[in-house]
Design a protein around this motif. Structure first.
Motif, PDB file in Angstrom:
ATOM      1  N   PRO A 133     -22.442 -10.343 -29.225  1.00 17.84           N
ATOM      2  CA  PRO A 133     -21.570 -10.047 -30.368  1.00 17.84           C
ATOM      3  C   PRO A 133     -20.345  -9.232 -29.977  1.00 17.84           C
ATOM      4  O   PRO A 133     -19.322  -9.288 -30.671  1.00 17.84           O
ATOM      5  CB  PRO A 133     -22.485  -9.283 -31.328  1.00 17.84           C
ATOM      6  N   ALA A 134     -20.412  -8.490 -28.882  1.00 16.14           N
ATOM      7  CA  ALA A 134     -19.276  -7.671 -28.458  1.00 16.14           C
ATOM      8  C   ALA A 134     -18.067  -8.525 -28.081  1.00 16.14           C
ATOM      9  O   ALA A 134     -16.924  -8.079 -28.209  1.00 16.14           O
ATOM     10  CB  ALA A 134     -19.674  -6.779 -27.285  1.00 16.14           C
ATOM     11  N   THR A 135     -18.318  -9.743 -27.602  1.00 17.24           N
ATOM     12  CA  THR A 135     -17.226 -10.667 -27.262  1.00 17.24           C
ATOM     13  C   THR A 135     -17.109 -11.781 -28.295  1.00 17.24           C
ATOM     14  O   THR A 135     -16.439 -12.783 -28.045  1.00 17.24           O
ATOM     15  CB  THR A 135     -17.446 -11.289 -25.874  1.00 17.24           C
ATOM     16  N   ARG A 138     -18.117 -15.526 -27.200  1.00 17.89           N
ATOM     17  CA  ARG A 138     -17.167 -16.431 -26.553  1.00 17.89           C
ATOM     18  C   ARG A 138     -16.956 -16.020 -25.096  1.00 17.89           C
ATOM     19  O   ARG A 138     -17.152 -14.865 -24.713  1.00 17.89           O
ATOM     20  CB  ARG A 138     -15.839 -16.455 -27.298  1.00 17.89           C
ATOM     21  N   LEU A 139     -16.544 -16.979 -24.303  1.00 22.11           N
ATOM     22  CA  LEU A 139     -16.188 -16.741 -22.915  1.00 22.11           C
ATOM     23  C   LEU A 139     -14.852 -16.007 -22.874  1.00 22.11           C
ATOM     24  O   LEU A 139     -13.913 -16.372 -23.582  1.00 22.11           O
ATOM     25  CB  LEU A 139     -16.083 -18.072 -22.172  1.00 22.11           C
ATOM     26  N   THR A 140     -14.755 -14.986 -22.035  1.00 23.36           N
ATOM     27  CA  THR A 140     -13.485 -14.284 -21.878  1.00 23.36           C
ATOM     28  C   THR A 140     -12.804 -14.750 -20.591  1.00 23.36           C
ATOM     29  O   THR A 140     -13.481 -15.139 -19.619  1.00 23.36           O
ATOM     30  CB  THR A 140     -13.677 -12.767 -21.811  1.00 23.36           C
ATOM     31  N   PRO A 141     -11.475 -14.737 -20.558  1.00 21.41           N
ATOM     32  CA  PRO A 141     -10.779 -15.106 -19.320  1.00 21.41           C
ATOM     33  C   PRO A 141     -11.222 -14.262 -18.132  1.00 21.41           C
ATOM     34  O   PRO A 141     -11.359 -14.784 -17.014  1.00 21.41           O
ATOM     35  CB  PRO A 141      -9.309 -14.881 -19.677  1.00 21.41           C
ATOM     36  N   GLY A 142     -11.467 -12.968 -18.343  1.00 17.06           N
ATOM     37  CA  GLY A 142     -11.910 -12.123 -17.244  1.00 17.06           C
ATOM     38  C   GLY A 142     -13.253 -12.550 -16.694  1.00 17.06           C
ATOM     39  O   GLY A 142     -13.471 -12.545 -15.469  1.00 17.06           O
ATOM     40  N   GLN A 143     -14.163 -12.900 -17.574  1.00 15.27           N
ATOM     41  CA  GLN A 143     -15.489 -13.353 -17.147  1.00 15.27           C
ATOM     42  C   GLN A 143     -15.383 -14.639 -16.336  1.00 15.27           C
ATOM     43  O   GLN A 143     -16.057 -14.809 -15.316  1.00 15.27           O
ATOM     44  CB  GLN A 143     -16.372 -13.558 -18.382  1.00 15.27           C
ATOM     45  N   LEU A 144     -14.522 -15.551 -16.800  1.00 13.13           N
ATOM     46  CA  LEU A 144     -14.350 -16.807 -16.076  1.00 13.13           C
ATOM     47  C   LEU A 144     -13.696 -16.574 -14.720  1.00 13.13           C
ATOM     48  O   LEU A 144     -14.155 -17.098 -13.696  1.00 13.13           O
ATOM     49  CB  LEU A 144     -13.508 -17.778 -16.905  1.00 13.13           C
ATOM     50  N   ALA A 145     -12.633 -15.786 -14.703  1.00 14.82           N
ATOM     51  CA  ALA A 145     -11.903 -15.551 -13.457  1.00 14.82           C
ATOM     52  C   ALA A 145     -12.802 -14.954 -12.378  1.00 14.82           C
ATOM     53  O   ALA A 145     -12.642 -15.257 -11.184  1.00 14.82           O
ATOM     54  CB  ALA A 145     -10.710 -14.638 -13.716  1.00 14.82           C
TER      55      ALA A 145
END
Length: 381
Positions: A133-135, A138-145
């Motif tokens: 729930p904190a995000t 959803r996937l964050t760009p930082g997590q993906l990078a």
């Protein structure tokens, strides 16, 4: 032979065969569209059958008129490669790019099959957890990078996400495109549910050289059993991907005629589909909020289904699925999508006749009570 004595593919097939054989079953677990078809779509398919078009194979990339219509509907640069369902579109991209020594990066939860295909090709599958729930789930760009590198062949994003129902903004898609481009990876943007989102930007519109979009006619048009979908790609990828297509003799001629007719009437058709979808979702939301221990994971959903958290109820998702099945309603357990988070939720499809939605709501208290006493639940898929 009982279900308990079967195993593997036969067990899975027997499970779905029994569902298909159940007269009057209410299908609310596969995100399929059961709203009565638009007359123009039925007429186009019937006319194709009467003309005997099914006696010949279709062009291997699809009828040119349908290919053009798919690209125009997405409003992107590129070329459409018509396939037997959206799953074959995704399989084509996976087979073309995944090899031992490469990685396939996706989210968890997601639609699981492309990851399984990538593993079959020898790629390492990296699942990024987004049940948070904190995000906002959803996937964050930082997590993906942080999870891609020179080994990454494909980044797979389902948007809106199946099963969560979140959708990404244009800025988020642009960030994912930039990350993929920087890693030398291809971004697969699975747009299966885009027609239910309030706003949606196909990745090809942002990066016409390093992204592909998969589409399906199963969810918005209701042609799931006809098996028709497409992969829209930069022109340079057609030659690379075509040898990996399972649809080398073309997708169903009848399905293609129905799909093209559907695109012609899409504005009027989808207006009614969205109305029914929203009405069903609101009705179910109210019932869920009144049910002890149940809660909506994402609201509003940007797709044609709802993800419902069962954790606080103490009811196993599989037991609730079975309780509904015994009452003639098919819904889905979370473990279909994710082993890590699957014990937390059920998924309920909402592009169904409104009386189906009312039936689900009316059964909810009874099904929850029955589920508490169900301990021996057969395998579900």
């Amino acid at each position: 032979m009982s279900q308990h004595t079967l195993s593997g593919p036969n067990l899975r097939n027997r499970y779905f065969d029994s569902l298909c054989a159940e007269k009057g079953l209410i299908w609310m677990g596969q995100n399929t569209n059961h709203i009565p078809a638009h007359p123009a779509v039925e007429e186009a398919m019937v006319a194709s059958i009467r003309a005997g078009e099914f006696n010949a194979y279709a062009p291997p990339l699809g009828f040119e008129s349908l290919r053009a219509a798919i690209v125009a509907d997405l409003a992107v640069p590129g070329e459409a490669m018509v396939t037997e369902g959206g799953v074959n579109a995704l399989a084509m991209a996976v087979r073309a790019r995944c090899r031992p020594g490469t990685t396939f990066v996706t989210t968890d939860p997601t639609w699981k099959w492309p990851g399984l295909m990538a593993a079959q090709m020898g790629a390492e599958v990296i699942e990024l957890p987004i049940w948070d729930p904190a995000t906002h789930y959803r996937l964050t760009p930082g997590q993906l990078a942080a999870s891609v590198d020179h080994r990454t062949a494909l980044i797979y994003i389902v948007d809106p996400n199946n099963p969560l129902g979140i959708s990404y903004s244009r800025d988020e898609i642009a960030a994912f495109c930039e990350i993929a481009r920087g890693a030398g990876a291809l971004l697969i943007h699975d747009c299966t549910y885009r027609d239910f989102a309030e706003d949606h930007t196909p990745a090809l519109r942002i990066d016409p050289e390093n992204a592909v979009c998969s589409t399906s006619f199963s969810k918005w048009l209701g042609l799931a059993g006809m098996r028709i979908g497409a992969l829209v790609v930069p022109p340079r990828l057609v030659e690379e991907f075509a040898p990996f297509s399972a649809s080398i003799l073309g997708a169903s001629v009848v399905a293609q005629r129905g799909a093209e007719a559907g695109l012609r009437v899409k504005p009027e058709w989808m207006a009614e589909v969205r109305r029914i979808n929203r009405a069903n979702q609101e009705m179910i939301r109210q019932a869920v909020e009144a049910a002890p221990g149940l809660s909506m994971v994402v609201w509003p959903s940007q797709a044609n289904f709802l993800c419902i958290d069962t954790t606080a109820s103490g009811i196993r998702p599989e037991a609730l699925v079975e309780a509904y099945r015994l009452r003639g309603v098919m819904i889905r357990q979370g473990t279909y999508h994710t082993r890590r988070f699957g014990d937390r939720f059920i998924k309920v499809s909402t592009t169904v006749p409104e009386d189906w939605g009312r039936r689900f709501v009316a059964l909810l208290p009874e099904a929850m009570e029955a589920a508490r006493g169900l301990n021996d639940v057969a395998a579900q898929f």
